[in-house]
Design a protein around this motif. Structure first.
Motif, PDB file in Angstrom:
ATOM      1  N   ASP A  24      -9.467  -0.480  16.863  1.00 34.64           N
ATOM      2  CA  ASP A  24      -8.930   0.712  16.596  1.00 34.64           C
ATOM      3  C   ASP A  24      -9.238   1.426  15.556  1.00 34.64           C
ATOM      4  OD1 ASP A  24      -7.460  -0.558  14.720  1.00 34.64           O
ATOM      5  OD2 ASP A  24      -5.324  -0.518  15.468  1.00 34.64           O
ATOM      6  N   GLY A  25     -10.150   0.987  14.752  1.00 34.99           N
ATOM      7  CA  GLY A  25     -10.790   1.630  13.675  1.00 34.99           C
ATOM      8  C   GLY A  25     -10.119   1.349  12.324  1.00 34.99           C
ATOM      9  N   ARG A  26      -9.159   0.923  12.270  1.00 35.05           N
ATOM     10  CA  ARG A  26      -8.806   0.342  10.773  1.00 35.05           C
ATOM     11  C   ARG A  26      -9.915  -0.627  10.219  1.00 35.05           C
ATOM     12  NH1 ARG A  26      -3.561  -2.494  11.481  1.00 35.05           N
ATOM     13  NH2 ARG A  26      -4.539  -2.957  13.508  1.00 35.05           N
ATOM     14  N   THR A  27      -9.738  -0.629   8.731  1.00 28.91           N
ATOM     15  CA  THR A  27     -10.641  -1.558   8.153  1.00 28.91           C
ATOM     16  C   THR A  27      -9.894  -2.050   7.046  1.00 28.91           C
ATOM     17  OG1 THR A  27     -11.425   0.053   6.566  1.00 28.91           O
ATOM     18  CG2 THR A  27     -12.744  -0.352   8.823  1.00 28.91           C
ATOM     19  N   GLY A  28     -10.351  -3.058   6.454  1.00 26.70           N
ATOM     20  CA  GLY A  28      -9.844  -3.929   5.317  1.00 26.70           C
ATOM     21  C   GLY A  28     -10.477  -5.041   4.828  1.00 26.70           C
ATOM     22  N   LEU A  29     -10.014  -5.772   4.149  1.00 26.29           N
ATOM     23  CA  LEU A  29     -10.662  -7.177   3.408  1.00 26.29           C
ATOM     24  C   LEU A  29      -9.826  -8.375   4.212  1.00 26.29           C
ATOM     25  CD1 LEU A  29     -12.963  -8.104   1.460  1.00 26.29           C
ATOM     26  CD2 LEU A  29     -10.901  -8.212  -0.152  1.00 26.29           C
ATOM     27  N   MET A  30     -10.426  -9.658   4.673  1.00 23.80           N
ATOM     28  CA  MET A  30      -9.863 -10.512   4.659  1.00 23.80           C
ATOM     29  C   MET A  30     -10.418 -11.795   4.059  1.00 23.80           C
ATOM     30  SD  MET A  30      -9.605 -12.839   8.426  1.00 23.80           S
ATOM     31  CE  MET A  30      -8.005 -11.916   8.941  1.00 23.80           C
ATOM     32  N   GLN A  31      -9.194 -12.643   3.681  1.00 23.00           N
ATOM     33  CA  GLN A  31      -9.662 -13.814   2.795  1.00 23.00           C
ATOM     34  C   GLN A  31      -9.211 -14.917   3.646  1.00 23.00           C
ATOM     35  OE1 GLN A  31      -9.015 -14.230  -1.429  1.00 23.00           O
ATOM     36  NE2 GLN A  31      -7.174 -15.692  -0.887  1.00 23.00           N
ATOM     37  N   PHE A  32      -9.938 -16.112   3.686  1.00 21.35           N
ATOM     38  CA  PHE A  32      -9.428 -16.987   4.529  1.00 21.35           C
ATOM     39  C   PHE A  32      -9.928 -18.412   3.907  1.00 21.35           C
ATOM     40  CE2 PHE A  32     -11.068 -20.179   7.811  1.00 21.35           C
ATOM     41  CZ  PHE A  32      -9.963 -20.154   8.801  1.00 21.35           C
ATOM     42  N   SER A  45      -5.203 -23.896   6.851  1.00 26.42           N
ATOM     43  CA  SER A  45      -5.870 -22.532   6.985  1.00 26.42           C
ATOM     44  C   SER A  45      -4.966 -21.390   6.496  1.00 26.42           C
ATOM     45  CB  SER A  45      -6.514 -22.195   8.357  1.00 26.42           C
ATOM     46  OG  SER A  45      -5.603 -22.039   9.310  1.00 26.42           O
ATOM     47  N   ARG A  46      -5.354 -20.425   5.894  1.00 26.48           N
ATOM     48  CA  ARG A  46      -4.563 -19.464   5.181  1.00 26.48           C
ATOM     49  C   ARG A  46      -5.369 -18.132   5.453  1.00 26.48           C
ATOM     50  NH1 ARG A  46      -0.278 -20.710   1.105  1.00 26.48           N
ATOM     51  NH2 ARG A  46      -0.169 -22.790   1.219  1.00 26.48           N
ATOM     52  N   THR A  47      -4.810 -17.104   5.747  1.00 30.58           N
ATOM     53  CA  THR A  47      -5.521 -15.838   6.035  1.00 30.58           C
ATOM     54  C   THR A  47      -4.494 -14.697   5.299  1.00 30.58           C
ATOM     55  OG1 THR A  47      -4.831 -15.437   8.446  1.00 30.58           O
ATOM     56  CG2 THR A  47      -6.501 -16.701   8.136  1.00 30.58           C
ATOM     57  N   ILE A  48      -5.386 -13.761   4.939  1.00 31.98           N
ATOM     58  CA  ILE A  48      -4.531 -12.681   4.278  1.00 31.98           C
ATOM     59  C   ILE A  48      -5.438 -11.446   4.605  1.00 31.98           C
ATOM     60  CG2 ILE A  48      -3.493 -11.320   2.389  1.00 31.98           C
ATOM     61  CD1 ILE A  48      -3.109 -14.057   1.144  1.00 31.98           C
ATOM     62  N   ALA A  49      -4.997 -10.473   5.208  1.00 31.70           N
ATOM     63  CA  ALA A  49      -5.870  -9.123   5.357  1.00 31.70           C
ATOM     64  C   ALA A  49      -5.284  -8.198   4.638  1.00 31.70           C
ATOM     65  CB  ALA A  49      -5.801  -8.715   6.888  1.00 31.70           C
ATOM     66  N   TYR A  50      -5.833  -7.387   3.892  1.00 30.19           N
ATOM     67  CA  TYR A  50      -5.407  -6.351   2.857  1.00 30.19           C
ATOM     68  C   TYR A  50      -6.167  -4.986   3.413  1.00 30.19           C
ATOM     69  CZ  TYR A  50      -5.035 -10.269  -0.446  1.00 30.19           C
ATOM     70  OH  TYR A  50      -4.747 -11.381  -0.754  1.00 30.19           O
ATOM     71  N   ASN A  53      -6.537  -0.188   0.013  1.00 27.01           N
ATOM     72  CA  ASN A  53      -5.819   0.117  -1.195  1.00 27.01           C
ATOM     73  C   ASN A  53      -5.314  -1.318  -1.718  1.00 27.01           C
ATOM     74  OD1 ASN A  53      -6.108   2.962  -1.177  1.00 27.01           O
ATOM     75  ND2 ASN A  53      -4.270   2.879   0.205  1.00 27.01           N
ATOM     76  N   GLY A  54      -5.561  -2.447  -1.063  1.00 25.79           N
ATOM     77  CA  GLY A  54      -5.023  -3.764  -1.709  1.00 25.79           C
ATOM     78  C   GLY A  54      -3.816  -4.083  -1.067  1.00 25.79           C
ATOM     79  N   ALA A  55      -3.169  -3.607  -0.425  1.00 22.08           N
ATOM     80  CA  ALA A  55      -1.784  -3.760   0.148  1.00 22.08           C
ATOM     81  C   ALA A  55      -2.042  -4.709   1.472  1.00 22.08           C
ATOM     82  CB  ALA A  55      -1.102  -2.822   0.932  1.00 22.08           C
ATOM     83  N   THR A  56      -1.084  -5.794   1.468  1.00 18.17           N
ATOM     84  CA  THR A  56      -1.340  -6.827   2.434  1.00 18.17           C
ATOM     85  C   THR A  56      -0.926  -6.363   3.909  1.00 18.17           C
ATOM     86  OG1 THR A  56      -0.586  -8.747   0.749  1.00 18.17           O
ATOM     87  CG2 THR A  56      -0.381  -8.889   3.282  1.00 18.17           C
ATOM     88  N   LEU A  57      -1.930  -6.541   4.540  1.00 16.29           N
ATOM     89  CA  LEU A  57      -1.360  -5.986   6.191  1.00 16.29           C
ATOM     90  C   LEU A  57      -0.953  -7.091   6.937  1.00 16.29           C
ATOM     91  CD1 LEU A  57      -4.738  -3.927   6.801  1.00 16.29           C
ATOM     92  CD2 LEU A  57      -2.375  -3.208   6.383  1.00 16.29           C
ATOM     93  N   THR A  58      -1.615  -8.246   6.980  1.00 14.62           N
ATOM     94  CA  THR A  58      -1.450  -9.478   7.727  1.00 14.62           C
ATOM     95  C   THR A  58      -1.580 -10.685   6.795  1.00 14.62           C
ATOM     96  OG1 THR A  58      -3.409  -9.939   8.690  1.00 14.62           O
ATOM     97  CG2 THR A  58      -1.834  -8.262  10.076  1.00 14.62           C
ATOM     98  N   SER A  59      -0.576 -11.721   7.368  1.00 13.03           N
ATOM     99  CA  SER A  59      -0.952 -13.083   6.782  1.00 13.03           C
ATOM    100  C   SER A  59      -0.666 -14.158   7.834  1.00 13.03           C
ATOM    101  CB  SER A  59      -0.201 -13.117   5.466  1.00 13.03           C
ATOM    102  OG  SER A  59       1.186 -13.222   5.958  1.00 13.03           O
ATOM    103  N   GLY A  60      -1.445 -15.118   7.512  1.00 12.16           N
ATOM    104  CA  GLY A  60      -1.149 -16.362   8.427  1.00 12.16           C
ATOM    105  C   GLY A  60      -1.351 -17.579   8.124  1.00 12.16           C
TER     106      GLY A  60
END
Length: 154
Positions: A24-32, A45-50, A53-60
């Motif tokens: 849908d066009g959103r972008t960010g940074l993922m750490q896995f 496994s751990r995932t965090i998407a920012y 602006n560095g705010a957490t969007l999702t985590s797993g």
């Protein structure tokens, strides 16, 4: 830790980061991160998407193990979807494809593979029993930024 699970995923172990894009066009940074635990009987496994602006969007957070049939089973929690059990589905030999039901008549599918020094990860949550393909798919290309930790977890 010379288990079949660790042998299969040895090149995947470590800490990875890279850009994430939703369809849908959103972008960010993922750490896995992908690390063996329980003497190699599971991989955590751990995932965090920012966002930008560095705010957490999702985590797993998940725990991969091998089922009795030798395929991967992922017991996981995803902050936007809750708890789920995903099962490996047949795909290319170098790829890990996981699918499973979520609460609320939804499904999730995740696909991962390594090409050279890049870990490709894609996922989507879909609605309904037929798993319509209308949910935003994430596409992430990550590079290793650290080795697996060798801490004292069991």
């Amino acid at each position: 830790m010379d288990t079949p699970l660790v042998k299969r995923f040895l090149p995947w172990l470590g800490l990875w980061r890279g850009p994430i894009t939703w369809s849908d066009g959103r972008t960010g940074l993922m750490q896995f991160s992908f690390e063996p635990i329980f003497n190699g009987q599971a991989i955590e496994s751990r995932t965090i998407a920012y966002d930008a602006n560095g705010a957490t969007l999702t985590s797993g957070h998940g725990f991969l193990s091998l089922g009795r049939d030798g395929r991967v089973v992922n017991n996981m929690y995803y902050n936007l979807a809750g708890f789920a059990v995903l099962y490996e589905v047949p795909d290319d030999p170098g790829m890990l494809s996981l699918q499973g039901p979520l609460p609320g008549n939804r499904r999730i599918d995740v696909a991962m593979f390594i090409d050279g020094d890049v870990l490709h990860l894609s996922s989507r949550i879909s609605e309904g029993y037929a798993a319509r393909n209308d949910g935003p798919r994430t596409i992430t290309l990550m590079r290793r930024v650290g080795p697996p930790t060798q801490d004292d977890r069991p």
